[in-house]
Design a protein around this motif. Structure first.
Motif, PDB file in Angstrom:
ATOM      1  N   SER A  59      10.780   9.525  -4.645  1.00  0.00           N
ATOM      2  CA  SER A  59       9.380   9.163  -4.881  1.00  0.00           C
ATOM      3  C   SER A  59       8.847   9.815  -6.157  1.00  0.00           C
ATOM      4  CB  SER A  59       8.512   9.594  -3.699  1.00  0.00           C
ATOM      5  OG  SER A  59       8.884   8.892  -2.530  1.00  0.00           O
ATOM      6  N   PRO A  77       4.490   9.004   2.181  1.00  0.00           N
ATOM      7  CA  PRO A  77       5.266   8.346   3.239  1.00  0.00           C
ATOM      8  C   PRO A  77       5.069   6.833   3.268  1.00  0.00           C
ATOM      9  CG  PRO A  77       4.235  10.339   4.083  1.00  0.00           C
ATOM     10  CD  PRO A  77       3.636  10.084   2.732  1.00  0.00           C
ATOM     11  N   GLN A  78       3.828   6.382   3.087  1.00  0.00           N
ATOM     12  CA  GLN A  78       3.587   4.944   3.103  1.00  0.00           C
ATOM     13  C   GLN A  78       4.198   4.275   1.878  1.00  0.00           C
ATOM     14  OE1 GLN A  78      -0.508   3.518   2.984  1.00  0.00           O
ATOM     15  NE2 GLN A  78       0.043   1.744   4.207  1.00  0.00           N
ATOM     16  N   ALA A  79       4.078   4.915   0.712  1.00  0.00           N
ATOM     17  CA  ALA A  79       4.666   4.339  -0.499  1.00  0.00           C
ATOM     18  C   ALA A  79       6.177   4.220  -0.359  1.00  0.00           C
ATOM     19  CB  ALA A  79       4.307   5.202  -1.709  1.00  0.00           C
ATOM     20  N   ASP A  92      -0.170   8.282  -1.065  1.00  0.00           N
ATOM     21  CA  ASP A  92       0.293   8.421   0.317  1.00  0.00           C
ATOM     22  C   ASP A  92       1.812   8.301   0.276  1.00  0.00           C
ATOM     23  OD1 ASP A  92       1.058   8.164   2.976  1.00  0.00           O
ATOM     24  OD2 ASP A  92      -0.666   6.924   3.522  1.00  0.00           O
ATOM     25  N   HIS A 127       0.811  -1.212   0.000  1.00  0.00           N
ATOM     26  CA  HIS A 127       0.000   0.000   0.000  1.00  0.00           C
ATOM     27  C   HIS A 127       0.851   1.272   0.000  1.00  0.00           C
ATOM     28  CE1 HIS A 127      -3.379  -2.550   2.080  1.00  0.00           C
ATOM     29  NE2 HIS A 127      -3.119  -2.934   0.847  1.00  0.00           N
ATOM     30  N   GLY A 128       0.243   2.351  -0.444  1.00  0.00           N
ATOM     31  CA  GLY A 128       0.900   3.659  -0.448  1.00  0.00           C
ATOM     32  C   GLY A 128       0.754   4.354  -1.781  1.00  0.00           C
ATOM     33  N   ASP A 156       2.254   8.951  -6.229  1.00  0.00           N
ATOM     34  CA  ASP A 156       1.961   8.241  -4.985  1.00  0.00           C
ATOM     35  C   ASP A 156       0.894   9.001  -4.198  1.00  0.00           C
ATOM     36  OD1 ASP A 156       3.837   6.273  -5.512  1.00  0.00           O
ATOM     37  OD2 ASP A 156       5.431   7.264  -4.380  1.00  0.00           O
ATOM     38  N   ALA A 162       7.890   3.934   2.528  1.00  0.00           N
ATOM     39  CA  ALA A 162       8.186   2.863   3.481  1.00  0.00           C
ATOM     40  C   ALA A 162       7.992   1.498   2.837  1.00  0.00           C
ATOM     41  CB  ALA A 162       7.284   2.993   4.712  1.00  0.00           C
ATOM     42  N   THR A 163       6.945   1.346   2.029  1.00  0.00           N
ATOM     43  CA  THR A 163       6.704   0.081   1.334  1.00  0.00           C
ATOM     44  C   THR A 163       7.863  -0.264   0.425  1.00  0.00           C
ATOM     45  OG1 THR A 163       4.294   0.279   1.404  1.00  0.00           O
ATOM     46  CG2 THR A 163       5.220  -1.046  -0.373  1.00  0.00           C
ATOM     47  N   GLN A 199      11.174  -1.106   2.484  1.00  0.00           N
ATOM     48  CA  GLN A 199      11.083  -2.404   3.160  1.00  0.00           C
ATOM     49  C   GLN A 199      11.077  -3.560   2.168  1.00  0.00           C
ATOM     50  OE1 GLN A 199       7.532  -1.949   5.546  1.00  0.00           O
ATOM     51  NE2 GLN A 199       8.416  -0.234   6.686  1.00  0.00           N
TER      52      GLN A 199
END
Length: 281
Positions: A226, A234-236, A232, A188-189, A230, A238-239, A242
């Motif tokens: 980025s 921050p979430q994209a 979101d 997600h993101g 995107d 982090a995804t 990781q």
């Protein structure tokens, strides 16, 4: 020539829908000395752009045929919309496609699902979409949350696609199985329910990672860079960070709608990664 790859009894075929030009407006952090160095390292102008694919994928097992994403159709202009022709050149008919697994509902993944009259291009197919993704784009508040996407026509396109395939849309849990050996991976993101699609057979595994990466040139070397699409950021971010760290330790093959070829992720210098191309398991 269509690129094919075997994952056990599955055959995955890349269907090139078109090439987009990824410049510094798409990935603003590349408007930098580091970006200039990367562009020039592959013979491009210092400000880019980098030619990147928009791919769909055909997945075959026995006499059964599915798609993973569907390309742009007419949404991004005449240079795109080539995936159906590529599928036909590979010896298949559009009527043979029984299911289409969607990583998310942006136009370059769903535009190729309908023709100019708004009717299904794949008349026998069922659409498989993450529950989270489907719920977001059909919620009453989504257009208020993202007015610029409403103005762009994306919500109207999604509504047209869902109407065309009414009765043949199936919502899938975040990690749910679509067919035996094929399941969603929540990434997600980029969008609220953005998903990867993992194909496994025995000890062989391939992940189509959706839009985690839009430019392998820029975002593998600098995962923190980025793209403006995107939803979101921050979430994209982090995804992506990781996922790349995990894949660098695994034997998983990866492919993507914006990746040329298939390969394995490996560590590079200073926190970056490379895609080691593979032609077979």
């Amino acid at each position: 020539m269509i690129e094919e790859h075997q994952v056990g009894e599955f055959t995955l075929m890349t269907l090139l829908d078109g090439i987009f030009l990824c410049d510094t407006d798409f990935i603003p952090a590349s408007k930098s000395e580091e970006g200039e160095t990367l562009f020039k390292s592959v013979g491009l102008p210092a400000a880019g752009p980098s030619p990147e694919p928009i791919n769909a994928f055909a997945l075959k097992k026995g006499d059964r045929l599915w798609l993973i994403d569907a390309g742009c159709g007419r949404e991004l202009g005449p240079r795109f919309g080539k995936a159906p022709v590529a599928l036909q050149k590979a010896g298949f008919t559009l009527e043979q496609v029984e299911g289409i697994i969607l990583s998310h509902l942006h136009e370059d993944h769903i535009g190729g699902l309908i023709n100019e009259e708004g009717t299904p291009l794949y008349p026998r197919a069922t659409l498989f979409i993450s529950q989270v993704e489907l719920a977001f784009w059909t919620s009453a508040s989504a257009q208020e949350q993202y007015p610029h996407l409403a103005e762009s026509g994306l919500f109207s396109l999604i509504a047209s696609v869902l109407q065309a395939y009414q009765g043949s849309v199936k919502a899938i849990a975040a990690t749910g199985e679509v067919i035996p050996g094929v399941h969603l991976v929540p990434l997600h993101g980029h969008t609220p329910g953005h998903s990867g699609i993992e194909i496994t057979d025995g000890d062989q595994r391939l992940l189509i990672w959706g839009d985690v990466i839009h430019s392998t040139l820029l975002q593998l070397r600098y995962p923190q860079w980025s793209i403006g699409f995107d939803m979101d950021p921050p979430q994209a971010l982090a995804t992506r960070v990781q996922l790349l760290a995990r894949l660098a330790t695994e034997d998983t093959l990866v492919a993507g709608p914006h990746v040329m070829g298939m390969g394995k992720i490996r560590d590079c210098c200073d926190g970056g990664y490379t895609l080691h191309q593979h032609t077979s398991y």
